[in-house]
Write a protein that holds these residues in place. Structure first.
Motif, PDB file in Angstrom:
ATOM      1  N   GLY A 105      25.905  49.969  35.433  1.00 11.48           N
ATOM      2  CA  GLY A 105      25.083  49.626  36.590  1.00 11.48           C
ATOM      3  C   GLY A 105      24.755  48.163  36.746  1.00 11.48           C
ATOM      4  N   LYS A 106      25.388  47.283  35.993  1.00  7.55           N
ATOM      5  CA  LYS A 106      25.096  45.851  36.072  1.00  7.55           C
ATOM      6  C   LYS A 106      25.513  45.294  37.425  1.00  7.55           C
ATOM      7  CE  LYS A 106      25.765  41.552  33.476  1.00  7.55           C
ATOM      8  NZ  LYS A 106      26.491  40.910  32.338  1.00  7.55           N
ATOM      9  N   ALA A 107      24.699  44.343  37.967  1.00  2.94           N
ATOM     10  CA  ALA A 107      24.949  43.801  39.306  1.00  2.94           C
ATOM     11  C   ALA A 107      26.200  42.947  39.361  1.00  2.94           C
ATOM     12  CB  ALA A 107      23.738  43.000  39.773  1.00  2.94           C
ATOM     13  N   THR A 108      26.520  42.251  38.272  1.00  2.16           N
ATOM     14  CA  THR A 108      27.726  41.431  38.225  1.00  2.16           C
ATOM     15  C   THR A 108      28.798  42.135  37.410  1.00  2.16           C
ATOM     16  OG1 THR A 108      26.838  40.237  36.317  1.00  2.16           O
ATOM     17  CG2 THR A 108      26.502  39.252  38.493  1.00  2.16           C
ATOM     18  N   GLY A 109      30.051  41.811  37.701  1.00  2.00           N
ATOM     19  CA  GLY A 109      31.157  42.471  37.031  1.00  2.00           C
ATOM     20  C   GLY A 109      31.453  41.879  35.663  1.00  2.00           C
ATOM     21  N   GLN A 110      32.098  42.685  34.840  1.00  2.00           N
ATOM     22  CA  GLN A 110      32.548  42.242  33.522  1.00  2.00           C
ATOM     23  C   GLN A 110      33.987  41.738  33.635  1.00  2.00           C
ATOM     24  OE1 GLN A 110      31.178  41.911  30.349  1.00  2.00           O
ATOM     25  NE2 GLN A 110      33.171  40.932  30.012  1.00  2.00           N
ATOM     26  N   PRO A 111      34.227  40.426  33.420  1.00  7.59           N
ATOM     27  CA  PRO A 111      35.604  39.922  33.526  1.00  7.59           C
ATOM     28  C   PRO A 111      36.493  40.508  32.434  1.00  7.59           C
ATOM     29  CG  PRO A 111      34.141  38.224  32.669  1.00  7.59           C
ATOM     30  CD  PRO A 111      33.267  39.369  33.078  1.00  7.59           C
ATOM     31  N   LEU A 112      37.717  40.845  32.812  1.00 11.39           N
ATOM     32  CA  LEU A 112      38.687  41.384  31.866  1.00 11.39           C
ATOM     33  C   LEU A 112      39.651  40.255  31.499  1.00 11.39           C
ATOM     34  CD1 LEU A 112      39.411  44.872  33.498  1.00 11.39           C
ATOM     35  CD2 LEU A 112      37.641  44.226  31.829  1.00 11.39           C
ATOM     36  N   GLY A 113      39.247  39.450  30.513  1.00 12.87           N
ATOM     37  CA  GLY A 113      40.023  38.282  30.136  1.00 12.87           C
ATOM     38  C   GLY A 113      41.427  38.619  29.676  1.00 12.87           C
ATOM     39  N   ARG A 114      42.409  37.927  30.257  1.00 22.59           N
ATOM     40  CA  ARG A 114      43.816  38.069  29.891  1.00 22.59           C
ATOM     41  C   ARG A 114      44.355  39.478  30.115  1.00 22.59           C
ATOM     42  NH1 ARG A 114      45.815  34.057  26.435  1.00 22.59           N
ATOM     43  NH2 ARG A 114      47.824  35.067  26.811  1.00 22.59           N
ATOM     44  N   VAL A 115      43.783  40.198  31.075  1.00 29.20           N
ATOM     45  CA  VAL A 115      44.357  41.502  31.392  1.00 29.20           C
ATOM     46  C   VAL A 115      45.693  41.329  32.106  1.00 29.20           C
ATOM     47  CG1 VAL A 115      43.266  41.826  33.666  1.00 29.20           C
ATOM     48  CG2 VAL A 115      43.782  43.818  32.224  1.00 29.20           C
ATOM     49  N   CYS A 116      45.885  40.150  32.718  1.00 28.88           N
ATOM     50  CA  CYS A 116      47.164  39.809  33.349  1.00 28.88           C
ATOM     51  C   CYS A 116      47.251  38.292  33.430  1.00 28.88           C
ATOM     52  CB  CYS A 116      47.292  40.436  34.735  1.00 28.88           C
ATOM     53  SG  CYS A 116      46.008  39.929  35.914  1.00 28.88           S
ATOM     54  N   ASN A 117      48.447  37.782  33.683  1.00 23.59           N
ATOM     55  CA  ASN A 117      48.656  36.346  33.840  1.00 23.59           C
ATOM     56  C   ASN A 117      48.890  36.014  35.303  1.00 23.59           C
ATOM     57  OD1 ASN A 117      48.416  35.637  31.111  1.00 23.59           O
ATOM     58  ND2 ASN A 117      50.579  36.100  30.716  1.00 23.59           N
ATOM     59  N   ALA A 118      48.499  34.811  35.692  1.00 20.00           N
ATOM     60  CA  ALA A 118      48.780  34.357  37.051  1.00 20.00           C
ATOM     61  C   ALA A 118      50.270  34.094  37.215  1.00 20.00           C
ATOM     62  CB  ALA A 118      47.983  33.092  37.348  1.00 20.00           C
ATOM     63  N   ASN A 119      50.761  34.280  38.443  1.00 22.51           N
ATOM     64  CA  ASN A 119      52.163  34.023  38.771  1.00 22.51           C
ATOM     65  C   ASN A 119      53.100  34.804  37.859  1.00 22.51           C
ATOM     66  OD1 ASN A 119      51.106  32.178  40.645  1.00 22.51           O
ATOM     67  ND2 ASN A 119      51.183  30.529  39.142  1.00 22.51           N
ATOM     68  N   ASP A 120      52.799  36.077  37.701  1.00 24.73           N
ATOM     69  CA  ASP A 120      53.543  36.933  36.775  1.00 24.73           C
ATOM     70  C   ASP A 120      53.563  38.356  37.344  1.00 24.73           C
ATOM     71  OD1 ASP A 120      54.693  37.016  33.878  1.00 24.73           O
ATOM     72  OD2 ASP A 120      53.355  38.748  33.996  1.00 24.73           O
ATOM     73  N   LEU A 121      54.621  39.084  37.037  1.00 25.09           N
ATOM     74  CA  LEU A 121      54.759  40.443  37.561  1.00 25.09           C
ATOM     75  C   LEU A 121      54.534  41.516  36.506  1.00 25.09           C
ATOM     76  CD1 LEU A 121      57.909  39.966  39.850  1.00 25.09           C
ATOM     77  CD2 LEU A 121      55.525  40.155  40.563  1.00 25.09           C
ATOM     78  N   THR A 122      54.080  41.110  35.330  1.00 26.41           N
ATOM     79  CA  THR A 122      53.878  42.075  34.252  1.00 26.41           C
ATOM     80  C   THR A 122      52.559  42.820  34.441  1.00 26.41           C
ATOM     81  OG1 THR A 122      55.069  40.604  32.752  1.00 26.41           O
ATOM     82  CG2 THR A 122      53.782  42.390  31.763  1.00 26.41           C
ATOM     83  N   GLY A 123      52.624  44.139  34.395  1.00 28.67           N
ATOM     84  CA  GLY A 123      51.433  44.953  34.555  1.00 28.67           C
ATOM     85  C   GLY A 123      50.731  45.205  33.231  1.00 28.67           C
ATOM     86  N   ASN A 124      49.865  46.216  33.212  1.00 25.13           N
ATOM     87  CA  ASN A 124      49.112  46.529  31.999  1.00 25.13           C
ATOM     88  C   ASN A 124      48.568  47.947  32.135  1.00 25.13           C
ATOM     89  OD1 ASN A 124      47.793  46.241  29.517  1.00 25.13           O
ATOM     90  ND2 ASN A 124      47.072  44.171  30.001  1.00 25.13           N
ATOM     91  N   THR A 125      48.083  48.475  31.039  1.00 23.40           N
ATOM     92  CA  THR A 125      47.402  49.775  31.042  1.00 23.40           C
ATOM     93  C   THR A 125      45.979  49.571  30.549  1.00 23.40           C
ATOM     94  OG1 THR A 125      49.455  50.984  30.627  1.00 23.40           O
ATOM     95  CG2 THR A 125      47.390  52.128  30.157  1.00 23.40           C
ATOM     96  N   VAL A 126      45.028  50.054  31.325  1.00 20.78           N
ATOM     97  CA  VAL A 126      43.613  49.874  31.012  1.00 20.78           C
ATOM     98  C   VAL A 126      42.991  51.252  30.797  1.00 20.78           C
ATOM     99  CG1 VAL A 126      41.386  49.046  31.874  1.00 20.78           C
ATOM    100  CG2 VAL A 126      43.489  47.750  32.360  1.00 20.78           C
TER     101      VAL A 126
END
Length: 289
Positions: A105-126
């Motif tokens: 219920g926190k008002a701000t989001g929790q950043p998911l550091g390095r869940v993906c890279n910029a300018n990249d097409l590689t996905g992930n499983t969360v």
């Protein structure tokens, strides 16, 4: 035989139970956004989030960086109050697994550091864990986008797009003369992607387009397709073209003389647009300003 029949009749209900999230591990809300503030653009889950549904796909443009570009909001369901929420994933380009705690219920989001890279097409499983239960699985898929898109007219001037081009905006409007030949140039954000204009491969120096006008309208479609060995998805940009109006003419009017202070009488008024190809079209009065 009875035992065998019982197995077969029980299997569908067992599969259904496994596909649902138990009440004591349910979230009431799960949102992903392009930043940690609630005003940031939301990444849509597919299907839309439902507390009982376990598996989702989350599509994120290839331009988004994983340092602070993806954040999560999660709220515990009524029957899961008091339990912990953790987001589990492997950092992009690494083998290190992350167990990221999320405050319910926190008002701000929790950043998911390095869940993906910029300018990249590689996905992930969360994986979203509620207590000790792996409650939700999110298949993070990247979307191939354009880095640049430009259209020039026959005289070399740029065609003005509305809105201004952005790789995350899919549809545009532009006004052009009926006899103009357009040159489309575009570049993808990520190498190895295939850019096509109206189903034709786009060469480096661009491609010339003669708009296929129908009722004074036409469209240019630009697609960005990821490599076949990628699990990324394609994107489609559509530029809606409107034929330029050369002039307006009044073809009918019940009242043509007015005195100062008279109200405009639109009864019987008919205004025609004259297009650059010489054709005309009656403009509905409600569209006149």
């Amino acid at each position: 035989l009875m035992a065998v029949m019982m197995v077969f009749t029980m299997m569908p209900s067992m599969a259904w139970a496994e596909s649902k999230v138990s009440a004591d591990a349910q979230l009431s809300q799960l949102i992903f956004r392009n930043g940690t503030q609630a005003s940031a653009a939301e990444f849509q889950l597919d299907p839309a989030f439902s507390p009982t549904v376990k598996k989702y796909t989350l599509t994120i443009p290839d331009t988004v960086n994983g340092m602070n570009g993806v954040a999560v909001w999660a709220t515990l369901g009524e029957n899961a109050n008091g339990k912990t929420i953790k987001v589990v994933y492997t950092m992009a380009g690494m083998t290190k697994s992350v167990n990221m705690p999320v405050t319910s219920g926190k008002a701000t989001g929790q950043p998911l550091g390095r869940v993906c890279n910029a300018n990249d097409l590689t996905g992930n499983t969360v994986i979203i864990k509620v207590g000790d239960t792996e409650a939700y699985t999110i298949n993070l898929v990247r979307k191939a986008t354009l880095k640049t898109l430009g259209i020039t007219k026959a005289d070399g001037t740029a065609l003005e797009l509305t809105p201004t081009f952005s790789g995350n905006t899919d549809e545009y409007m532009a006004v052009v003369a009926s006899d103009d030949v357009l040159t489309v140039k575009a570049a993808a954000t990520v190498a190895r992607t295939m850019v096509k204009v109206s189903d034709q491969a786009l060469p480096a120096d661009g491609i010339k387009i003669n708009p296929d006008w129908k009722n004074h309208a036409a469209a240019i479609t630009v697609t960005v397709n990821p490599p076949e060995d990628s699990n990324a998805v394609s994107s489609t940009y559509v530029i809606h073209l409107k034929q330029a109006i050369q002039s307006l003419q009044i073809s009918k009017a019940s009242k043509t003389q007015y005195y100062i202070g008279d109200m405009l009488d639109l009864t019987g008024l008919e205004v025609q647009a004259v297009y650059t190809d010489g054709s005309t079209e009656t403009i509905p009065n409600e569209n006149l300003t």
